[in-house]
Design a protein around this motif. Structure first.
Motif, PDB file in Angstrom:
ATOM      1  N   LEU A 176     -65.944  54.411  28.559  1.00 34.14           N
ATOM      2  CA  LEU A 176     -64.311  54.568  27.874  1.00 34.14           C
ATOM      3  C   LEU A 176     -63.786  55.288  28.809  1.00 34.14           C
ATOM      4  CD1 LEU A 176     -65.330  53.520  24.300  1.00 34.14           C
ATOM      5  CD2 LEU A 176     -64.736  51.624  26.386  1.00 34.14           C
ATOM      6  N   GLY A 177     -64.459  56.377  29.090  1.00 31.17           N
ATOM      7  CA  GLY A 177     -63.464  57.996  29.424  1.00 31.17           C
ATOM      8  C   GLY A 177     -62.938  57.285  30.541  1.00 31.17           C
ATOM      9  N   TRP A 178     -63.165  55.921  31.498  1.00 31.65           N
ATOM     10  CA  TRP A 178     -62.704  56.591  32.858  1.00 31.65           C
ATOM     11  C   TRP A 178     -61.701  54.361  32.774  1.00 31.65           C
ATOM     12  CZ3 TRP A 178     -63.585  59.045  37.073  1.00 31.65           C
ATOM     13  CH2 TRP A 178     -64.566  59.779  37.085  1.00 31.65           C
ATOM     14  N   THR A 179     -60.445  54.369  33.516  1.00 35.57           N
ATOM     15  CA  THR A 179     -59.619  53.734  33.615  1.00 35.57           C
ATOM     16  C   THR A 179     -58.729  53.734  34.777  1.00 35.57           C
ATOM     17  OG1 THR A 179     -58.070  52.758  32.382  1.00 35.57           O
ATOM     18  CG2 THR A 179     -57.814  54.247  32.460  1.00 35.57           C
ATOM     19  N   VAL A 180     -58.427  53.052  35.313  1.00 37.17           N
ATOM     20  CA  VAL A 180     -57.093  52.496  36.324  1.00 37.17           C
ATOM     21  C   VAL A 180     -55.797  52.999  35.815  1.00 37.17           C
ATOM     22  CG1 VAL A 180     -56.252  50.668  38.651  1.00 37.17           C
ATOM     23  CG2 VAL A 180     -58.749  51.262  37.504  1.00 37.17           C
ATOM     24  N   ALA A 181     -54.741  53.845  36.215  1.00 30.26           N
ATOM     25  CA  ALA A 181     -53.817  53.888  36.314  1.00 30.26           C
ATOM     26  C   ALA A 181     -53.326  53.770  37.142  1.00 30.26           C
ATOM     27  CB  ALA A 181     -53.415  55.344  35.083  1.00 30.26           C
ATOM     28  N   GLY A 182     -52.023  53.667  38.119  1.00 29.74           N
ATOM     29  CA  GLY A 182     -51.209  53.773  38.540  1.00 29.74           C
ATOM     30  C   GLY A 182     -52.092  53.794  39.947  1.00 29.74           C
ATOM     31  N   GLY A 183     -52.902  52.269  39.971  1.00 24.93           N
ATOM     32  CA  GLY A 183     -53.556  52.212  40.829  1.00 24.93           C
ATOM     33  C   GLY A 183     -55.100  52.926  41.304  1.00 24.93           C
ATOM     34  N   LYS A 184     -55.138  53.777  40.638  1.00 25.46           N
ATOM     35  CA  LYS A 184     -56.481  55.115  40.439  1.00 25.46           C
ATOM     36  C   LYS A 184     -56.485  54.835  39.569  1.00 25.46           C
ATOM     37  CE  LYS A 184     -53.563  57.875  43.915  1.00 25.46           C
ATOM     38  NZ  LYS A 184     -52.944  59.209  43.937  1.00 25.46           N
ATOM     39  N   MET A 185     -58.280  55.071  39.783  1.00 27.32           N
ATOM     40  CA  MET A 185     -59.448  55.436  39.425  1.00 27.32           C
ATOM     41  C   MET A 185     -59.239  56.824  38.087  1.00 27.32           C
ATOM     42  SD  MET A 185     -61.895  54.289  37.635  1.00 27.32           S
ATOM     43  CE  MET A 185     -62.082  52.894  38.207  1.00 27.32           C
ATOM     44  N   ILE A 186     -59.071  57.441  36.727  1.00 25.74           N
ATOM     45  CA  ILE A 186     -59.198  58.656  36.551  1.00 25.74           C
ATOM     46  C   ILE A 186     -60.001  58.159  35.193  1.00 25.74           C
ATOM     47  CG2 ILE A 186     -56.570  58.746  37.485  1.00 25.74           C
ATOM     48  CD1 ILE A 186     -55.499  57.840  34.398  1.00 25.74           C
ATOM     49  N   ASN A 187     -60.214  59.859  34.838  1.00 27.84           N
ATOM     50  CA  ASN A 187     -61.084  60.206  33.659  1.00 27.84           C
ATOM     51  C   ASN A 187     -60.200  60.797  32.700  1.00 27.84           C
ATOM     52  OD1 ASN A 187     -63.034  61.856  32.455  1.00 27.84           O
ATOM     53  ND2 ASN A 187     -64.272  60.308  32.902  1.00 27.84           N
ATOM     54  N   ARG A 188     -60.511  60.398  31.542  1.00 29.49           N
ATOM     55  CA  ARG A 188     -59.319  60.962  30.116  1.00 29.49           C
ATOM     56  C   ARG A 188     -59.177  62.743  30.086  1.00 29.49           C
ATOM     57  NH1 ARG A 188     -62.162  63.096  25.874  1.00 29.49           N
ATOM     58  NH2 ARG A 188     -60.409  61.692  24.619  1.00 29.49           N
ATOM     59  N   ILE A 189     -60.417  63.637  31.434  1.00 24.82           N
ATOM     60  CA  ILE A 189     -60.074  64.671  31.548  1.00 24.82           C
ATOM     61  C   ILE A 189     -59.531  65.076  31.929  1.00 24.82           C
ATOM     62  CG2 ILE A 189     -62.824  65.085  29.944  1.00 24.82           C
ATOM     63  CD1 ILE A 189     -63.697  65.592  33.378  1.00 24.82           C
ATOM     64  N   GLU A 190     -58.901  64.173  33.005  1.00 27.16           N
ATOM     65  CA  GLU A 190     -57.815  64.818  34.255  1.00 27.16           C
ATOM     66  C   GLU A 190     -56.428  64.314  33.872  1.00 27.16           C
ATOM     67  OE1 GLU A 190     -59.897  63.409  38.312  1.00 27.16           O
ATOM     68  OE2 GLU A 190     -60.503  61.780  37.168  1.00 27.16           O
ATOM     69  N   THR A 191     -56.069  63.811  32.681  1.00 25.77           N
ATOM     70  CA  THR A 191     -55.029  63.561  31.882  1.00 25.77           C
ATOM     71  C   THR A 191     -54.045  64.855  31.570  1.00 25.77           C
ATOM     72  OG1 THR A 191     -55.275  62.764  29.708  1.00 25.77           O
ATOM     73  CG2 THR A 191     -55.764  61.661  32.237  1.00 25.77           C
ATOM     74  N   PRO A 192     -52.750  65.286  31.852  1.00 26.11           N
ATOM     75  CA  PRO A 192     -52.093  65.645  31.237  1.00 26.11           C
ATOM     76  C   PRO A 192     -51.339  65.908  29.456  1.00 26.11           C
ATOM     77  CG  PRO A 192     -50.419  64.434  32.498  1.00 26.11           C
ATOM     78  CD  PRO A 192     -51.869  64.072  32.955  1.00 26.11           C
ATOM     79  N   ARG A 216     -54.683  49.596  23.613  1.00 29.46           N
ATOM     80  CA  ARG A 216     -55.016  49.251  24.951  1.00 29.46           C
ATOM     81  C   ARG A 216     -56.615  49.047  25.350  1.00 29.46           C
ATOM     82  NH1 ARG A 216     -51.876  52.637  29.163  1.00 29.46           N
ATOM     83  NH2 ARG A 216     -53.163  50.418  30.431  1.00 29.46           N
ATOM     84  N   LYS A 217     -57.085  48.331  26.635  1.00 29.60           N
ATOM     85  CA  LYS A 217     -58.185  48.599  26.518  1.00 29.60           C
ATOM     86  C   LYS A 217     -58.488  49.198  27.294  1.00 29.60           C
ATOM     87  CE  LYS A 217     -59.387  44.392  22.926  1.00 29.60           C
ATOM     88  NZ  LYS A 217     -59.457  42.352  23.385  1.00 29.60           N
ATOM     89  N   SER A 218     -59.584  49.906  27.985  1.00 30.48           N
ATOM     90  CA  SER A 218     -59.082  50.095  29.115  1.00 30.48           C
ATOM     91  C   SER A 218     -60.021  50.282  30.240  1.00 30.48           C
ATOM     92  CB  SER A 218     -60.210  52.026  29.242  1.00 30.48           C
ATOM     93  OG  SER A 218     -61.470  51.545  28.456  1.00 30.48           O
ATOM     94  N   SER A 219     -60.025  49.966  31.502  1.00 30.38           N
ATOM     95  CA  SER A 219     -60.924  49.202  32.489  1.00 30.38           C
ATOM     96  C   SER A 219     -62.769  48.732  32.332  1.00 30.38           C
ATOM     97  CB  SER A 219     -61.188  49.964  34.032  1.00 30.38           C
ATOM     98  OG  SER A 219     -59.504  50.262  34.483  1.00 30.38           O
ATOM     99  N   PHE A 220     -63.423  49.711  31.537  1.00 26.29           N
ATOM    100  CA  PHE A 220     -64.323  49.587  31.445  1.00 26.29           C
ATOM    101  C   PHE A 220     -65.048  49.364  30.189  1.00 26.29           C
ATOM    102  CE2 PHE A 220     -64.078  51.514  34.764  1.00 26.29           C
ATOM    103  CZ  PHE A 220     -64.725  51.233  36.124  1.00 26.29           C
TER     104      PHE A 220
END
Length: 565
Positions: free
Chosen positions: A290-306, A495-499
């Motif tokens: 659940l910590g992974w999702t696509v945002a802005g066309g990129k795969m990101i993890n929650r810990i990488e977000t501001p 919202r529902k994340s990608s996985f």
């Protein structure tokens, strides 16, 4: 509270809610800081645990809503159903008109919190008679269940049914599930499930979570997908003092300043980390995938977000300013049960599982009639429209031994069809309360368990399968209404994340990659570490495998697509 999932008449709750209704609630959610669950798998890059889209539709059971009982408050925006009216025990509906069990014997291994009752107790024998199956329980200590589970799955002595909570699906457990348990598709896929009406009424999202290795393998305990951590507050004190519920992070901070009076032994709140994650819109941390999702066309993890860093910094500032009760500065093992701090008024706002909204009120109502706990609506940190992230729609599963004969599988499904009966039916009443006069009595039209009921009718049959997520507190109907409507409001911004909704088995080489992050979060909030330490940890995580894991998830999504429409 007693170690009794049925006492609150809430089903479909996952680890945090489930444990909150047991004797280990204080240890599990002390301070409103739930433990993270995880998934692991074989070190072979296998993606067999993920099936979605057209492939899933071929496997999933047909959904047929139950018409036996109508909820007072229907499910909306991912919420539970709500029942507020008192049950007329003498006029309960029947959801299983024909006994489907054929009299066979079925062994079940399941986690149990507390002292398990003897096998021949009146509850077990009455349930067996109702179902038509001789269920023999191999209850195991829920606190050390992962150890027992691993040993049993590695042996040749596997019971007919094994319950596996999502939080125990670590290491090689998912691979063992795929290899050692039965495909239930031949019995339940498509219209086949209609032979078991209560199983057909389980939402498809919960069945989607039951797909392992491209097969329908689990019998699920459905859950609301709305975030379950609520900022509970002392509404009676708020009303008396004229405090207003905040609608932004700044308003919350100002309120904390107004409330906190250390000399009077009053602090505003407990550790607010989990509310911070929600109100700053941080992607879910409930399970690894659940910590992974696509945002802005990129795969990101929650810990990488501001947002992740901003939430931690806000929670840290509350602690540093002295607004958080000093007991929460201690490590988790030392915090203890914060409930007395909340009920005595030493702190007025407390992160906790939604089940405790009712649970704390119910425990105080007789001794403190003026006491009133309520749940704050979750806000966006900046006061605008919030973004929340969905939890998974099922987190506990029962599996059938791959070597079980067809007659045993059919008997297991007969058990599940009874335990999945909806609230307000005879089968639900027996599953959750036992035998009238033996396990409970009626007081003012409400079933109340006696000591025998609390000892015997607890976390056993409900673990095999459950109905759609339900909240039912006819003793406090306003609380049922408040809890369901809170879920509905939060659900409208969820919202529902990608996985979301998928069973993901990560390669085992990544199993421990993020193990230290929760401790580091807590260290930052308590002032022992700095935000820069988290930034360095994220950089190290990327280098040690995070970027490779990102590629793995990207390929997984490309091949399977999301489960959510």
């Amino acid at each position: 509270m007693t170690p009794n999932a049925a006492s609150s008449a809430s089903t479909g709750t996952g680890r945090r809610s489930f444990l909150a209704s047991t004797a280990v609630a204080a240890a599990a959610v002390a301070g409103g800081m739930p433990l993270l669950s995880a998934c692991g798998g074989a070190d072979n890059g296998s993606r067999d645990g993920t099936t979605s889209g057209k492939n899933a539709r071929k496997i999933l059971p047909a959904y047929v809503a139950s018409g036996v009982v109508k909820p007072d408050i229907p499910s909306r925006n991912g919420s539970s159903m709500g029942f507020t009216a008192k049950l007329d025990v003498g006029a309960l509906e029947t959801s299983v008109p024909k006994k489907l069990g054929k009299g066979g014997r079925v062994t079940v291994m399941s986690p149990f919190w507390g002292s398990p009752p003897k096998q021949d107790n009146p509850y077990y024998t009455s349930m067996n008679d109702l179902i038509g199956v001789d269920v023999q329980w191999r209850n195991q200590d829920g606190n050390t269940y992962d150890q027992k589970l691993g040993a049993v799955l590695a042996s040749s002595d596997i019971p007919d049914v094994v319950v596996v909570p999502g939080w125990n699906m670590t290491g090689r457990i998912p691979s063992a599930i795929i290899g050692k348990f039965a495909d239930l598709g031949p019995y339940l896929s498509g219209d086949r499930v209609k032979e078991y009406a209560n199983l057909a009424a389980i939402p498809s999202d919960a069945w989607q979570r039951s797909l392992f290795g491209g097969k329908l393998m689990g019998l699920p305990m459905p859950a609301s997908y709305v975030q379950n951590i609520v900022p509970l507050y002392r509404r009676d004190v708020f009303d008396k003092e004229g405090y207003e519920v905040p609608k932004s992070a700044d308003e919350f901070t100002a309120l904390c300043k107004e409330i906190t009076r250390p000399r009077s032994k009053r602090w505003a709140c407990g550790d607010m980390k989990w509310t911070a994650f929600n109100t700053f819109g941080v992607i879910s941390g409930g399970e690894k995938a659940l910590g992974w999702t696509v945002a802005g066309g990129k795969m990101i993890n929650r810990i990488e977000t501001p947002e992740y860093l901003e939430a931690l910094e806000w929670a840290r500032k509350l602690m540093a300013a002295g607004y958080v009760h000093p007991q929460f500065r201690l490590g988790k093992s030392q915090i203890g049960d914060p409930t007395p701090l909340f009920t005595s008024g030493e702190l007025l706002i407390w992160n906790n599982d939604i089940s405790n909204w009712y649970g704390v009120q119910a425990s105080q109502i007789t001794q403190n009639p003026g006491f009133k706990v309520w749940g704050m609506d979750l806000w966006a940190h900046d006061g605008g429209d919030p973004t929340f992230w969905a939890a998974n729609p099922a987190s506990v599963f029962a599996f059938v031994n791959k070597k079980a004969s067809e007659s045993v599988v059919r008997d297991v499904l007969a058990v599940a069809n009874v335990t999945a009966a909806p609230y307000g039916t005879k089968e639900w009443m027996m599953t959750n309360y036992g035998v009238e006069g033996t396990h409970y009595t009626l007081k003012n039209g409400l079933p109340v368990k006696n000591d025998k009921g609390n000892n015997e009718v607890t976390n056993a049959f409900v673990m095999v399968a459950s109905p759609a997520a339900t909240i039912a507190h006819p003793d406090l109907p306003d609380y049922t209404k408040g809890m369901v409507e809170w879920q509905q409001r939060v659900g409208s911004f969820t919202r529902k994340s990608s996985f979301w909704g998928l069973q993901i088995t990560e390669p085992s080489r990544y199993t421990n990659l993020a193990d230290d992050f929760e401790q580091l979060e807590d260290d930052i909030v308590r002032g022992h570490k700095k935000i820069g330490d988290m930034q360095q940890a994220v950089s190290d995580w990327k280098r040690k495998g995070g970027d490779r894991l990102r590629d793995w998830y990207s390929e997984l999504l490309d091949e399977n697509g999301p489960a959510a429409s």
